[in-house]
Design a protein around this motif. Structure first.
Motif, short mmCIF file in Angstrom:
data_model
loop_
_atom_site.label_atom_id
_atom_site.label_comp_id
_atom_site.label_asym_id
_atom_site.label_seq_id
_atom_site.Cartn_x
_atom_site.Cartn_y
_atom_site.Cartn_z
N GLY A 64 0.82 -1.22 0.00
CA GLY A 64 0.00 0.00 0.00
C GLY A 64 0.85 1.26 0.00
N GLY A 65 0.81 1.99 -1.11
CA GLY A 65 1.62 3.21 -1.26
C GLY A 65 0.75 4.44 -1.16
N SER A 66 0.15 4.63 0.03
CA SER A 66 -0.61 5.86 0.28
C SER A 66 0.01 6.50 1.53
N VAL A 67 -0.72 7.41 2.20
CA VAL A 67 -0.07 8.21 3.25
C VAL A 67 0.63 7.38 4.33
N ALA A 126 1.71 -3.14 -8.52
CA ALA A 126 2.16 -4.37 -7.85
C ALA A 126 1.21 -4.66 -6.69
N ARG A 127 0.33 -5.61 -6.91
CA ARG A 127 -0.68 -5.95 -5.89
C ARG A 127 -0.17 -7.08 -5.00
N VAL A 128 -0.19 -6.88 -3.71
CA VAL A 128 0.21 -7.95 -2.78
C VAL A 128 -0.88 -9.02 -2.82
N ASP A 173 1.35 -3.82 6.62
CA ASP A 173 0.08 -3.76 5.90
C ASP A 173 -0.45 -2.33 5.98
N ALA A 174 -0.39 -1.63 4.84
CA ALA A 174 -0.89 -0.25 4.76
C ALA A 174 -1.91 -0.18 3.64
N THR A 175 -2.75 -1.23 3.57
CA THR A 175 -3.68 -1.35 2.44
C THR A 175 -5.02 -0.66 2.69
N PRO A 207 -20.75 2.97 3.32
CA PRO A 207 -20.78 3.28 1.89
C PRO A 207 -20.76 4.80 1.65
N THR A 208 -19.95 5.20 0.67
CA THR A 208 -19.70 6.63 0.45
C THR A 208 -19.68 6.97 -1.04
N ALA A 209 -20.18 8.16 -1.35
CA ALA A 209 -20.02 8.68 -2.72
C ALA A 209 -19.38 10.05 -2.60
N ALA A 248 -23.79 14.46 5.00
CA ALA A 248 -23.31 14.89 3.67
C ALA A 248 -22.40 16.09 3.91
N TRP A 249 -21.47 16.32 2.99
CA TRP A 249 -20.52 17.41 3.22
C TRP A 249 -20.15 18.13 1.93
N VAL A 250 -19.71 19.38 2.11
CA VAL A 250 -19.26 20.20 0.99
C VAL A 250 -17.93 20.82 1.41
N ILE A 251 -16.88 20.51 0.66
CA ILE A 251 -15.55 21.04 0.99
C ILE A 251 -15.02 21.78 -0.25
N PRO A 252 -15.21 23.11 -0.29
CA PRO A 252 -14.70 23.84 -1.46
C PRO A 252 -13.18 23.74 -1.51
N TYR A 278 0.40 -3.42 11.18
CA TYR A 278 -0.67 -2.67 10.52
C TYR A 278 -0.50 -1.18 10.78
N VAL A 279 -0.59 -0.37 9.73
CA VAL A 279 -0.49 1.08 9.90
C VAL A 279 -1.61 1.79 9.14
N GLY A 280 -2.00 2.97 9.64
CA GLY A 280 -3.01 3.78 8.94
C GLY A 280 -4.39 3.15 9.05
N GLU A 281 -5.17 3.30 7.99
CA GLU A 281 -6.56 2.83 8.03
C GLU A 281 -6.64 1.32 8.24
N THR A 336 -15.66 11.45 12.26
CA THR A 336 -15.76 12.02 10.92
C THR A 336 -15.06 11.19 9.83
N ALA A 337 -14.34 10.14 10.24
CA ALA A 337 -13.56 9.31 9.31
C ALA A 337 -12.35 10.04 8.75
N GLY A 338 -12.00 11.17 9.34
CA GLY A 338 -10.76 11.85 8.94
C GLY A 338 -9.57 11.04 9.43
C1 LIG Z 1 -14.39 9.89 0.43
C2 LIG Z 1 -13.35 10.04 1.49
C3 LIG Z 1 -13.06 11.29 1.98
C4 LIG Z 1 -12.10 11.43 2.98
N1 LIG Z 1 -11.82 12.69 3.41
C5 LIG Z 1 -10.89 12.87 4.36
C6 LIG Z 1 -10.56 14.18 4.77
O1 LIG Z 1 -11.11 15.16 4.27
N2 LIG Z 1 -9.62 14.32 5.74
C7 LIG Z 1 -8.99 13.23 6.32
O2 LIG Z 1 -8.13 13.42 7.21
N3 LIG Z 1 -9.27 11.97 5.92
C8 LIG Z 1 -10.20 11.77 4.96
N4 LIG Z 1 -10.48 10.51 4.53
C9 LIG Z 1 -9.79 9.37 5.16
C10 LIG Z 1 -8.39 9.20 4.59
O3 LIG Z 1 -8.46 9.19 3.19
C11 LIG Z 1 -7.78 7.89 5.09
O4 LIG Z 1 -7.86 7.85 6.49
C12 LIG Z 1 -6.32 7.78 4.68
O5 LIG Z 1 -6.19 7.85 3.27
C13 LIG Z 1 -5.76 6.45 5.16
O6 LIG Z 1 -4.50 6.30 4.61
P1 LIG Z 1 -3.85 4.87 4.40
O7 LIG Z 1 -2.51 5.09 3.81
O8 LIG Z 1 -3.93 4.12 5.67
O9 LIG Z 1 -4.81 4.09 3.40
P2 LIG Z 1 -5.35 4.47 1.96
O10 LIG Z 1 -5.19 5.92 1.68
O11 LIG Z 1 -6.71 3.87 1.86
O12 LIG Z 1 -4.36 3.70 0.99
C14 LIG Z 1 -4.29 2.30 0.87
C15 LIG Z 1 -3.41 2.02 -0.34
O13 LIG Z 1 -3.20 0.62 -0.44
C16 LIG Z 1 -3.32 0.22 -1.79
N5 LIG Z 1 -3.65 -1.21 -1.75
C17 LIG Z 1 -4.79 -1.79 -1.29
N6 LIG Z 1 -4.68 -3.14 -1.38
C18 LIG Z 1 -3.44 -3.41 -1.89
C19 LIG Z 1 -2.73 -4.60 -2.20
N7 LIG Z 1 -3.26 -5.81 -1.99
N8 LIG Z 1 -1.47 -4.50 -2.72
C20 LIG Z 1 -0.91 -3.28 -2.95
N9 LIG Z 1 -1.55 -2.11 -2.69
C21 LIG Z 1 -2.79 -2.17 -2.14
C22 LIG Z 1 -4.43 1.13 -2.33
O14 LIG Z 1 -4.38 1.21 -3.74
C23 LIG Z 1 -4.07 2.45 -1.66
O15 LIG Z 1 -3.15 3.19 -2.40
C24 LIG Z 1 -11.42 10.31 3.51
C25 LIG Z 1 -11.70 9.04 3.01
C26 LIG Z 1 -12.63 8.90 1.99
C27 LIG Z 1 -12.91 7.54 1.45
#
Ligand SMILES: Cc1cc2nc3c(=O)[nH]c(=O)nc-3n(C[C@H](O)[C@H](O)[C@H](O)COP(=O)(O)OP(=O)(O)OC[C@H]3O[C@@H](n4cnc5c(N)ncnc54)[C@H](O)[C@@H]3O)c2cc1C
Length: 401
Positions: free
Chosen positions: A19-22, A126-128, A154-156, A171-173, A201-205, A261-264, A273-275
């Protein structure tokens, strides 16, 4: 950055991150800085894309771990407005809370660049697909490649946390829209338990005339709820994303064997708020410190210090947020009207304006005070919410009068 097909290999690393996110990228930068060999595997073909998050964040907390570059900042928030189901509204001054809207895609790319500058490898597409723990280490499979490492991180995100708490996913849109019915710098929150049960529901300009707009709720079709919201507001839809947010709180164990496990995926996301940007980045950085010590000093017990370290900063607040969530889920629409009326009170609004965006549960309780909480509990219709709210001000074990 490499594409997974560029250079198939089976090299050894100290850590492989899925997982290459935050969270994963913050981990990779910190662990590489401390001398570990780190490989990040990201299933998407581009870091930060598709962008799922709205990037509303307070720099007060985030700057402790990773400050977004100026170019990532899209807008500064000066006000929040909370709407009740009947259209009552409470305006909250956010000008001192250091809240901004960031471009999440750009911020993720910044973190990836940082991790690579410290020597981490980042592979895209590259999917684990498998993680096998052995007494001497871990084998991580991604497509045809197998990587050996001492720890798997695990940062997925939602994929990871789903294994522990599916019920916490909502569920979110989320759409990006153009329109003239919102104001740059003013974030809006719309509560309604019938339209968005347990959420809002929210609005973030993110600039003049352009906003990130979303809707989420348990058991709803979030896209339909958002379309209905937008039908009443003249908008041009620029992009659409369907996803989930997580509000289930931290998982029980951040470390299991050689998997960290890290992050979400560890549930490090606000249950209100799910932030989750600052606390997930913090999770990555704090985990990296303990994993690095563990590898460098060849002491597996050190990695177990990661969870108490993270919880020392966020644990109490997240437990409080979980209790507030429980109360919120039990409020009726008429209760929400009363709650918004309470937030409108000048004394409460003034205290919230000098509180904290990241630790907002404690800030809200302190703004309401014991008297305010009991008054609110007294006017609520929902008996469960009434009791839960009163219990916040009664020491545990004390009896109701
Ligand atoms: C609609 C929405 C709005 C949000 N708004 C806010 C906000 O305004 N402020 C705020 O603070 N937070 C917000 N969040 C929450 C925030 O986005 C998450 O808390 C944060 O991104 C978590 O980071 P993370 O790195 O743990 O996971 P994620 O950002 O979810 O990243 C997980 C990564 O893992 C990758 N991945 C998944 N499975 C695999 C696998 N098997 N192999 C390789 N890669 C994989 C995915 O592609 C992804 O890049 C929002 C979330 C959503 C859904």
């Amino acid at each position: 950055m490499q594409n997974s097909t560029d250079n198939p290999s089976s090299r050894n690393y100290d850590v492989v991150v899925g997982g290459g996110s935050v969270a994963g990228l913050a981990f990779a930068a910190e662990a590489s800085k401390r001398g570990l060999g780190v490989l990040v595997l990201e299933e998407d073909k581009e870091i930060g894309e598709p962008e799922k998050c709205d990037g509303l964040v307070s720099l007060q907390e985030l700057r402790r771990y990773a400050m977004p570059e100026k170019s990532c900042i899209q807008s500064r928030v000066i006000k929040g407005v909370v709407f009740s189901p009947s259209g009552r509204k409470a305006s909250l001054d956010a000008s001192h809370l250091d809240v901004v809207v960031i471009d999440r895609s750009a911020f993720d790319k910044q973190l990836a660049g940082n991790a690579e500058a410290w020597g981490a490898e980042v592979r895209l597409g590259a999917r684990v697909t498998g993680v096998e723990e052995r007494p001497d280490g871990v084998k991580v499979s991604a497509g045809g490649d197998v990587f050996s490492c001492s720890y798997y991180v695990d940062a997925t995100g939602p994929t990871g946390v789903m294994k522990f708490n599916r019920d916490g996913l909502v569920p979110t849109a989320k759409y990006e829209v153009e329109g003239d019915w919102f104001t740059d710098g003013v974030v809006e929150v719309y509560t309604d338990q019938e339209k968005y049960p347990g959420f809002f529901a929210w609005v973030i300009p993110r600039g003049p005339g352009i906003a990130k707009v979303g809707a989420a709720g348990f058991g709803i079709n979030a896209a339909k709820a958002l379309e209905a919201f937008l039908a009443e507001r003249d908008s041009k839809i620029v992009s659409k994303v369907a996803c989930t947010i997580y509000v289930g709180g931290p998982i029980e164990q951040f470390v299991s064997g050689r998997t960290v496990y890290v992050g979400e995926s560890a549930g490090q996301v606000k249950p209100t708020t799910a932030g989750g940007i600052p606390s997930s980045v913090a999770g990555g950085v704090i985990a990296a410190r303990w994993v690095s010590d563990s590898v460098m000093l060849k002491d597996p017990s050190l990695v177990l210090r990661y969870q108490p370290d993270w919880s020392g900063r966020y644990g109490k607040e997240y437990r409080l947020m979980t209790r507030l969530r429980h109360i919120y889920e039990n409020l009726s629409n008429s209760d929400l009207d009363k709650l918004v009326a309470t937030l409108e009170r000048p004394k409460v609004a003034a205290k919230l304006a000098s509180g904290s965006f990241d630790f907002h549960a404690s800030a809200a309780l302190s703004a309401l005070g014991v008297k305010g909480l009991l008054q609110l509990a007294g006017v609520l219709v929902s008996s469960e919410a009434k009791q839960a709210l009163s219990s916040l001000v009664r020491p545990s074990g004390s009896k109701e009068s």
